[in-house]
Design an enzyme around this catalytic site. Structure first.
Site, PDB file in Angstrom:
ATOM      1  NE  ARG A 161       4.006   6.515  61.350  1.00 51.45           N
ATOM      2  CZ  ARG A 161       3.860   6.614  62.667  1.00 51.45           C
ATOM      3  NH1 ARG A 161       4.911   6.907  63.410  1.00 51.45           N
ATOM      4  NH2 ARG A 161       2.694   6.405  63.239  1.00 51.45           N
ATOM      5  CG  MET A 207      -0.192  -0.082  55.024  1.00 56.41           C
ATOM      6  SD  MET A 207      -1.966  -0.373  55.012  1.00 56.41           S
ATOM      7  CE  MET A 207      -2.420   0.082  56.670  1.00 56.41           C
ATOM      8  CG  ASP A 232       3.575  12.068  56.330  1.00 60.90           C
ATOM      9  OD1 ASP A 232       3.550  12.584  57.459  1.00 60.90           O
ATOM     10  OD2 ASP A 232       3.257  10.892  56.123  1.00 60.90           O
ATOM     11  CB  VAL A 251      -4.565  15.290  54.440  1.00 60.34           C
ATOM     12  CG1 VAL A 251      -3.455  14.609  53.671  1.00 60.34           C
ATOM     13  CG2 VAL A 251      -4.717  14.717  55.844  1.00 60.34           C
ATOM     14  CG  ASN A 303      -1.922   5.783  53.446  1.00 55.41           C
ATOM     15  OD1 ASN A 303      -2.245   4.651  53.805  1.00 55.41           O
ATOM     16  ND2 ASN A 303      -0.897   6.425  53.998  1.00 55.41           N
ATOM     17  CE1 TYR A 318      -8.315   4.540  62.153  1.00 52.53           C
ATOM     18  CE2 TYR A 318      -9.534   2.472  62.307  1.00 52.53           C
ATOM     19  CZ  TYR A 318      -8.509   3.229  61.754  1.00 52.53           C
ATOM     20  OH  TYR A 318      -7.679   2.664  60.798  1.00 52.53           O
ATOM     21  CB  THR A 356       1.912   0.418  59.891  1.00 54.42           C
ATOM     22  OG1 THR A 356       0.797   0.747  60.730  1.00 54.42           O
ATOM     23  CG2 THR A 356       1.438  -0.266  58.622  1.00 54.42           C
TER      24      THR A 356
END
Ligand code: NAD
Length: 244
Positions: free
Chosen positions: A16, A18, A37, A61, A87, A150, A185
């Site tokens: 989903r 980007m 994913d 990941v 990503n 973040y 997004t």
């Protein structure tokens, strides 16, 4: 149409947002794409829609064994890897006082350790062709501060990209980081999209947030040989936010 013909790409977090747009646009330019994913339902649906040049592999990941599976599946299906787009990521909006140690370690694992694992896992495959481009998705918060956790991970991704670029340059493998501002997004619009977009837009010199396709165009450029002399660089795409 064929800016990436003959290239094999891996894109993480492609079910989903980007990531899904990167998958669509890289395939549209002739690449063969494996995308991964945790979201199996979304991933399988997108793969079915896009046809034979695309394969979905379920992956966490943060898991090194999953990375080995993804590289093997890609090589067996399409051949050695030329392009890796790291990503997948999560955001967290808490203060230092609110954030638990477990939450802090979780965001480091997903946003930062994953990029190390991905670059390590893909290296032998990219060395087979001596032509590689690794695109690590950071954020404007890899340039200026934002939320704790973040921001930390996105600055790290920028630094890791430079360190890897120095090591991989002689091997013909380029590594760059991409720094999006606010992009439409689910990560940012979950909840009340209209209100979120209105609020963010006030603070952006271009007075709008971006569509994912605008970031995918930059990823496309970095994935292709058009960016053949760019490595170890940060590519900001933020409507002027960090110019302020
Ligand atoms: P999104 O939440 O829409 O999509 C992220 C995808 O990553 C999801 O499909 C999710 O399932 C997947 N994912 C999460 N954890 C995973 C894991 N452990 N293993 C595998 N997949 C996992 O997010 P997005 O907005 O499309 O963001 C994509 C990237 O761009 C992220 O790295 C994000 O930090 C970065 N970014 C986003 C914005 C923005 O405004 N949306 C701005 C700057 C940077």
């Amino acid at each position: 149409m064929n800016r990436l013909s003959g290239k094999v790409a891996i894109i993480t977090g492609g079910a989903r947002g980007m990531g899904a747009t990167h998958v669509r646009m890289l395939v549209g330019e002739g690449a063969k794409v494996v995308f991964t994913d945790l979201n199996e339902e979304g991933g399988l649906a997108l793969a079915q829609e896009l046809g034979e040049n695309v394969k979905f592999v379920k992956q966490d990941v943060t898991n090194a064994a999953d990375w080995e599976t993804v590289i093997n599946e890609t090589e067996n299906t399409f051949g050695p890897v030329n392009i890796l787009v790291n990503n997948a990521g999560i955001s967290m909006n808490k203060t230092i006082a609110e954030m638990t140690e477990a939450e802090y370690r979780k965001i480091l694992e997903i946003n930062q350790v994953s990029v190390f694992l991905g670059m390590k896992a893909v290296l032998p495959s990219m060395q087979k062709t001596g032509n590689g481009s690794i695109i690590n998705i950071s954020s404007m918060n890899g340039i200026v501060g934002g939320a704790i956790g973040y921001t930390d991970t996105k600055f790290a991704v920028r630094g890791m990209s430079k360190a890897a670029a120095l090591q991989f340059g002689p091997l013909g493998i380029r590594v760059n980081s991409v720094h999006p501002g606010v992009i439409e997004t689910p990560m940012v619009t979950e909840g009340d999209a209209v209100e979120v977009i209105k609020e963010f837009s006030k603070h952006i010199p271009m007075r709008r947030i971006a569509k994912p396709e605008e970031v995918s165009n930059l990823v496309l450029f970095l994935a292709s040989d058009e960016s053949s002399y760019s490595t170890g660089s940060e590519f900001i795409i933020d409507g002027g936010l960090t110019a302020q």
